[in-house]
Design a protein around this motif. Structure first.
Motif, PDB file in Angstrom:
ATOM      1  N   PHE A 265      30.386  77.554 -20.863  1.00 61.64           N
ATOM      2  CA  PHE A 265      31.752  77.121 -21.186  1.00 61.64           C
ATOM      3  C   PHE A 265      31.921  77.152 -22.699  1.00 61.64           C
ATOM      4  O   PHE A 265      31.462  76.258 -23.418  1.00 61.64           O
ATOM      5  CB  PHE A 265      32.021  75.735 -20.626  1.00 61.64           C
ATOM      6  N   ALA A 266      32.593  78.203 -23.175  1.00 63.88           N
ATOM      7  CA  ALA A 266      32.602  78.492 -24.606  1.00 63.88           C
ATOM      8  C   ALA A 266      33.254  77.375 -25.425  1.00 63.88           C
ATOM      9  O   ALA A 266      32.827  77.087 -26.531  1.00 63.88           O
ATOM     10  CB  ALA A 266      33.321  79.810 -24.853  1.00 63.88           C
TER      11      ALA A 266
ATOM     12  N   MET B 144      33.236  74.240 -24.929  1.00 68.13           N
ATOM     13  CA  MET B 144      32.591  72.925 -24.839  1.00 68.13           C
ATOM     14  C   MET B 144      31.274  72.940 -25.598  1.00 68.13           C
ATOM     15  O   MET B 144      30.665  73.997 -25.803  1.00 68.13           O
ATOM     16  CB  MET B 144      32.306  72.580 -23.392  1.00 68.13           C
TER      17      MET B 144
ATOM     18  N   LEU C 262      27.762  69.164 -17.438  1.00 68.26           N
ATOM     19  CA  LEU C 262      28.480  69.774 -16.313  1.00 68.26           C
ATOM     20  C   LEU C 262      27.503  70.357 -15.302  1.00 68.26           C
ATOM     21  O   LEU C 262      27.780  70.379 -14.107  1.00 68.26           O
ATOM     22  CB  LEU C 262      29.415  70.867 -16.814  1.00 68.26           C
TER      23      LEU C 262
ATOM     24  N   ARG D  90      28.002  83.060 -18.557  1.00 64.67           N
ATOM     25  CA  ARG D  90      29.218  82.268 -18.342  1.00 64.67           C
ATOM     26  C   ARG D  90      29.060  80.808 -18.721  1.00 64.67           C
ATOM     27  O   ARG D  90      29.331  79.906 -17.929  1.00 64.67           O
ATOM     28  CB  ARG D  90      29.675  82.388 -16.891  1.00 64.67           C
TER      29      ARG D  90
ATOM     30  N   ALA E 141      24.978  69.022 -14.325  1.00 67.60           N
ATOM     31  CA  ALA E 141      24.575  67.925 -13.441  1.00 67.60           C
ATOM     32  C   ALA E 141      25.767  67.343 -12.679  1.00 67.60           C
ATOM     33  O   ALA E 141      25.684  66.235 -12.156  1.00 67.60           O
ATOM     34  CB  ALA E 141      23.902  66.832 -14.257  1.00 67.60           C
ATOM     35  N   TYR E 142      26.859  68.109 -12.616  1.00 64.73           N
ATOM     36  CA  TYR E 142      28.080  67.586 -11.991  1.00 64.73           C
ATOM     37  C   TYR E 142      27.845  67.112 -10.564  1.00 64.73           C
ATOM     38  O   TYR E 142      28.418  66.123 -10.120  1.00 64.73           O
ATOM     39  CB  TYR E 142      29.152  68.668 -11.992  1.00 64.73           C
ATOM     40  N   SER E 143      26.980  67.803  -9.845  1.00 65.84           N
ATOM     41  CA  SER E 143      26.793  67.470  -8.426  1.00 65.84           C
ATOM     42  C   SER E 143      25.889  66.251  -8.234  1.00 65.84           C
ATOM     43  O   SER E 143      25.696  65.803  -7.119  1.00 65.84           O
ATOM     44  CB  SER E 143      26.202  68.676  -7.692  1.00 65.84           C
ATOM     45  N   ARG E 144      25.316  65.738  -9.340  1.00 64.88           N
ATOM     46  CA  ARG E 144      24.399  64.602  -9.205  1.00 64.88           C
ATOM     47  C   ARG E 144      25.080  63.297  -9.571  1.00 64.88           C
ATOM     48  O   ARG E 144      26.030  63.274 -10.333  1.00 64.88           O
ATOM     49  CB  ARG E 144      23.196  64.805 -10.128  1.00 64.88           C
ATOM     50  N   ASN E 145      24.557  62.213  -9.049  1.00 67.30           N
ATOM     51  CA  ASN E 145      25.146  60.914  -9.370  1.00 67.30           C
ATOM     52  C   ASN E 145      24.167  59.928  -9.986  1.00 67.30           C
ATOM     53  O   ASN E 145      24.544  58.807 -10.307  1.00 67.30           O
ATOM     54  CB  ASN E 145      25.766  60.303  -8.110  1.00 67.30           C
TER      55      ASN E 145
ATOM     56  N   ARG F  85      21.280  74.752 -18.056  1.00 68.09           N
ATOM     57  CA  ARG F  85      22.375  74.178 -17.286  1.00 68.09           C
ATOM     58  C   ARG F  85      22.068  74.243 -15.793  1.00 68.09           C
ATOM     59  O   ARG F  85      22.327  73.288 -15.051  1.00 68.09           O
ATOM     60  CB  ARG F  85      23.661  74.943 -17.599  1.00 68.09           C
TER      61      ARG F  85
ATOM     62  N   GLU G 256      38.457  76.721 -18.312  1.00 68.43           N
ATOM     63  CA  GLU G 256      37.730  77.732 -19.085  1.00 68.43           C
ATOM     64  C   GLU G 256      37.225  78.875 -18.229  1.00 68.43           C
ATOM     65  O   GLU G 256      37.321  80.032 -18.606  1.00 68.43           O
ATOM     66  CB  GLU G 256      36.542  77.074 -19.789  1.00 68.43           C
TER      67      GLU G 256
ATOM     68  N   GLY H 210      29.181  73.119  -9.038  1.00 64.61           N
ATOM     69  CA  GLY H 210      29.363  72.217  -7.913  1.00 64.61           C
ATOM     70  C   GLY H 210      30.744  71.594  -7.835  1.00 64.61           C
ATOM     71  O   GLY H 210      30.966  70.663  -7.071  1.00 64.61           O
TER      72      GLY H 210
ATOM     73  N   HIS I 144      30.080  74.521  -4.116  1.00 59.68           N
ATOM     74  CA  HIS I 144      29.988  73.065  -4.209  1.00 59.68           C
ATOM     75  C   HIS I 144      29.240  72.460  -3.030  1.00 59.68           C
ATOM     76  O   HIS I 144      28.763  71.343  -3.103  1.00 59.68           O
ATOM     77  CB  HIS I 144      31.383  72.453  -4.332  1.00 59.68           C
TER      78      HIS I 144
END
Ligand SMILES: Nc1ncnc2c1ncn2[C@@H]1O[C@H](COP(=O)(O)OP(=O)(O)OP(=O)(O)O)[C@@H](O)[C@H]1O
Ligand SMILES: [Mg+2]
Lengths: 354, 235, 325
Positions: free
Chosen positions: B89-90, B92, B100, B87, B102-106, B148, C210, C219, B72
């Motif tokens: 996310f099966a 989703m 996900l 890997r 782009a989770y680290s972006r805002n 991803r 998951e 992240g 992170h």
């Protein structure tokens, strides 16, 4: 989760025989010591029957005592109400418990892991509820049974209230029988199939083993042996209540095993002894007891995961190493030469800590 | 931005899987790592990504030391990873997987825009947009995994066997995408068993064996090495 | 909606048997009794659900079976009692309703912080290893229960009600206290549902459930998440205790029963499944209320355990669970 490959360690059982036989000579006169010894031995027995189980070993403890309880209740009821002597119950009750356990396992064994443990716990609590609320005339309800007749005298051997030594040797005999059975199983085809299911259930299925029935059979044997210990438990204590077989009691047993040490048969016994010692020495501080017990549990799991047994073993090994070093010290010349040649140079190259 | 790995050690209990590896990935280049199964390639990659802790050594990204950082933290420096085995996310959907990434972006508009870019680059993902990732074929999951990772807008990309099990058509697509990323200035470190794929993409190669770098060099040097010819090119 | 899939047979069976029970009460007794039993079932179900959701979150994110959770519930009730009764600053200077609400919030914060400390210093080092963490939580449970006895004595405590009076529904009176419990619990549930299904936080949580490593690679800071989840889970248990306290009683053992039921709920619902926990909570709440009224508490307990065993036999991973451990 820690899995124990063999059901027992051959040498450890051999080592235990002599102290087992000598113990009453030292402790025979002291009922309190005898009681502790019998309790410790009984706990080892319960752990042995539990180790046989293919499921997750420690987590299942919480449900395992129910089978001991069944043995205790059935044999007491048969003895009090039908007048069956203890010795008959000793033979008749374990198969009954085993049969019930097979009937329970047939559907229950379909679940796995945590779910199976929870089914086992739920079943244990049903058993406790049953004995605590149903047929109170026979099973005594919440208060449990008391003033039980105990073991019937066997010829000249009397099993009175204070004949701890007689009870002790009776338990030793029962334990010997259990160990004998476990050994026979371990060496037979059944034992092989148990081990193969434990290691690799999927593979065993592919090889043609019926995993389902293997698990059911395994459960049945383990539970009937637990029932056998229950028969003894009832006769020795002569009074007990349903809560002694509840999942909460099972969690205490789990604590004994952890604190004593999982790696060895003596582990749980050491845990019991520590518990009894603590309880007696903290008599005056009764309110503090379970707090202490909780703290001890946490300390052991965090810092001494191999328990008292592991602690003793490490101390022992350290002692041997220490003495060896001391013995080596006075003769420096040949030892130094040997030492300088033994460690391979590559071992010193990599940095050892990050 | 260059990636420097200095004298890296990775241990799993008693096993020392990586024993003093030095790797340099120059700015804007693709560097490949080759090696037999169990050579320790993935372990190097995981140590850089931060999913395992290195036992010793240093890892530098630009002028920041990143060993000891969790993923992170390094992802904030622009480091994205396509892990071994994809890997995804099966449970989703494809779109949720990408979001996900782009989770680290805002920056919301940026994320929406990149989502569209991914759907253009990988048309099959657009088709499967609302489908659970677990129901995708292996090749589709491979595309989802790289898409991803690209959602991070990485400046640095770690790829662990990205084309494993992909058909030639998709392999070509990946080839083009990696080239394009390189031209955009993304620095890439790639582990791959397909020697030709790596040889044609990388500017520099490392060949690992039993936790150590056995040979390194430019593709030309490596292909002329007798050892590589025998072991990897079957000549 | 995938609810009609064959997989959900046991869920439907459970639902239908609950309906059958209700119809039985309606036919055999009268409407008033039915309403009373249902209301009681809802009150119990909501309380248990708050406790169970904490457990479900902890299982989902950190593979933890926390056997100290019942004590967190108890500590919640004790904290409210402490601020309302033991130190009477709040009740002296404020009307009782705000005083109660502030105590509830304080209880959530205190117990939530306790949860994060426990996670940080006790559970974290075991990672995803189930057994040591479980045993630690057992030890912790013993310590907390005993600590309360040592600090505040064995006597049963009671929290004065902040909501006196009662409302009539269909000829049955429901105390305002219970109504407040229902409303507060519903508010919390909606907030939690929103958090899980409509925020980045919720998406990250599902991702961790998951595949933790893959989630970290996107992240997500797993360590921080575990702390947050421990906080939320413990705070939910605390608020459940704080709401339950005034309606029932406050004792050091008060957490044991609800925790057992909460475990039953998460297992019945399928470990880690939040909707599964919801259905199971209402079913068990209703069974308990129904049983306590007509059959006696013991038979109701019996019935509960039997249902758990039956459901797991037919669906070994619980109503909505996927894949075992
Ligand atoms: N989590 C782990 N625990 C223990 N040993 C591990 C672990 N991960 C990897 N190893 C061991 O470390 C060694 C290197 O593994 P690594 O995954 O880095 O190999 P690799 O070069 O990526 O192989 P492959 O080409 O098969 O992917 C192997 O011997 C492997 O068995
Ligand atoms: Mg690999």
């Amino acid at each position: 989760m820690q899995q124990i490959k063999r059901l027992y360690h051959n040498n450890s059982i051999g080592l235990m025989v002599v102290p087992l036989l000598i113990f009453p000579i030292f402790a025979g006169g002291n009922p309190y010591l005898m009681f502790t010894g019998i309790l410790a031995l009984y706990t080892i027995g319960v752990t042995l029957t539990l180790r046989l189980k293919l499921s997750s070993y420690l987590l299942d403890i919480a449900g395992h005592l129910a089978w001991v309880g069944m043995g205790a209740y059935f044999s007491s009821a048969l003895q009090v109400h039908l007048g069956w002597p203890f010795w008959v119950n000793l033979i008749a009750v374990p198969p009954i418990v085993g049969l019930i356990s097979v009937l329970v396992a047939m559907p229950a064994i379909r679940t796995q892991g945590v779910y199976l443990a929870i089914v086992a716990i739920a079943f244990a609590d049903i058993v406790v509820l049953f004995f605590g609320n149903m047929f109170t005339g026979v099973f005594g309800g919440h208060g449990g049974l008391y003033a039980l007749p105990g073991v019937n005298n066997l010829g000249p051997i009397s099993f009175g209230k204070d004949d701890h030594v007689a009870y002790y040797f009776l338990l030793v005999g029962i334990m010997a029988f259990i160990v004998y059975i476990l050994r026979r199983i371990d060496r037979s085809r059944i034992g092989l199939s148990f081990r193969s299911v434990r290691e690799q259930a999927d593979l065993s299925e592919a090889v043609g083993l019926n995993v389902y029935w293997t698990k059911v059979l395994n459960w049945g044997i383990s539970c009937s042996l637990a029932g056998l210990l229950g028969v003894f438990f009832a006769a020795y204590l002569r009074a007990f209540n349903p809560d002694e077989f509840s999942s909460a009691a099972g969690f205490f047993l789990m604590a004994y095993i952890i604190i004593g040490g999982r790696g060895h048969l003596l582990g749980p016994a050491l845990g019991v002894v520590l518990f009894v010692v603590m309880r007696e020495s903290l008599r005056s501080l009764e309110l503090w007891q379970s707090l202490f017990w909780g703290v001890i549990m946490i300390i052991f799991i965090m810092f001494i995961p191999d328990g008292i047994y592991g602690l003793i073993k490490r101390g022992w090994e350290w002692g041997i190493a220490f003495r060896a070093r001391q013995a080596a010290a006075p003769v420096p010349a040949p030892a130094a030469v040997a030492a300088s040649t033994t460690p391979p140079p590559s071992e010193r190259v990599g940095p050892s800590s990050g | 931005m260059p990636l420097l790995i200095k004298d890296l050690h990775v241990r799993y209990g008693a096993l020392e899987a990586v024993q003093g590896v030095n790797i340099t990935v120059p700015d804007g280049k693709v560097v490949g790592i080759l090696g037999a199964n169990g050579a320790g390639k993935s372990s190097v990659l995981k140590a850089v990504a931060g999913t395992i802790r290195s036992a010793a050594g240093e890892i530098w990204l630009d002028d920041k030391r990143i060993d000891g950082m969790g993923p992170h933290q390094s992802i904030k420096l622009g480091l994205a990873t396509v892990p071994e085995g994809r890997r995804v996310f099966a449970g989703m959907t494809v779109e949720e997987n990408l979001r996900l990434g782009a989770y680290s972006r805002n920056d919301k508009p940026g994320i929406e825009q990149d989502l569209q870019t991914m759907f253009e680059r990988f048309p099959i993902l657009k088709e499967r947009r609302k489908q659970h990732a677990g129901t995708l074929s292996g090749g589709e999951q491979g595309q989802l995994a790289i898409a991803r990772a690209l959602m991070v807008r990485p400046r640095f990309l770690l790829l662990d066997e990205p084309i494993q099990g992909l058909s030639p058509v998709i392999t070509d697509l990946f080839f083009d995408i990696i080239l394009k990323l390189r031209d955009e200035g993304v620095t890439i470190m790639m582990v791959e068993h397909n020697v030709h794929f790596v040889l044609n993409l990388s500017s520099y190669l490392y060949l690992m064996e039993q936790g150590k770098v056995r040979i390194e060099g430019e593709p030309k040097e490596l292909t002329s090495s007798e050892y590589v010819q025998m072991m990897y090119l079957g000549r | 909606m995938r609810f009609f899939k064959k997989d959900y047979g046991p869920a439907w069976a459970l639902f239908l048997s609950a309906i059958a029970l209700m119809v039985y009460v309606l036919v055999e007794y009268n409407f008033t009794v039915f309403v009373r039993v249902s209301m009681n079932g809802i009150v119990l179900g909501l309380t248990y659900l708050l406790v169970a959701l904490g457990l479900a979150l902890m299982w989902g994110v950190m593979h933890l079976l926390n056997f100290a959770h019942g004590q967190f519930f108890m500590m919640g009730a004790f904290s409210v009692w402490y601020f309302m009764v033991r130190v009477d600053v709040l009740t002296k200077y404020l009307p009782i309703v705000p005083a109660y609400l502030i105590s509830l919030v304080l209880a959530m914060v205190i117990v939530g912080m306790m949860g994060t400390l426990v996670e940080r210093y006790l559970f974290r080092r075991f990672g995803g290893d189930l057994l040591p963490a479980l045993l630690i939580s057992l030890g912790l449970g013993l310590i907390l229960a005993q600590a309360m006895i040592l600090a505040f004595g064995l006597l049963t405590k009671s929290i004065p009600t902040a909501f006196a009076g009662s409302q009539r529904f269909f000829g049955v009176s429901l105390t305002n206290e219970r109504l407040a419990l229902v409303i507060s619990a519903l508010v919390l549930l909606v907030a939690l549902w929103w958090l899980v299904s409509h925020t980045k936080f919720g998406r990250a949580m599902v991702a961790i459930r998951e595949d933790q490593t893959a989630a970290a690679l996107q992240g997500i800071d797993i360590g921080k998440f575990r702390l947050i989840v421990m906080f939320i889970g413990s705070a939910l248990a605390a608020v459940a205790g704080g709401l339950y306290g005034p309606v029932f009683q406050v004792t050091p053992e008060m957490g044991t029963g609800p925790m057992a039921t909460a475990f039953a709920i998460i297992v019945l619902g399928g470990l880690g499944s939040l909707p599964g926990a919801g259905i199971a909570a209402f079913f068990l709440g209703f069974v308990e209320s129904f049983g306590a009224t007509f059959l006696g508490a013991t038979i109701a307990q019996f019935f509960t355990f039997a249902v758990i065993i039956l459901v797991l036999i037919f669906k070994p991973t619980g109503l909505f669970g996927h894949g075992g451990h």
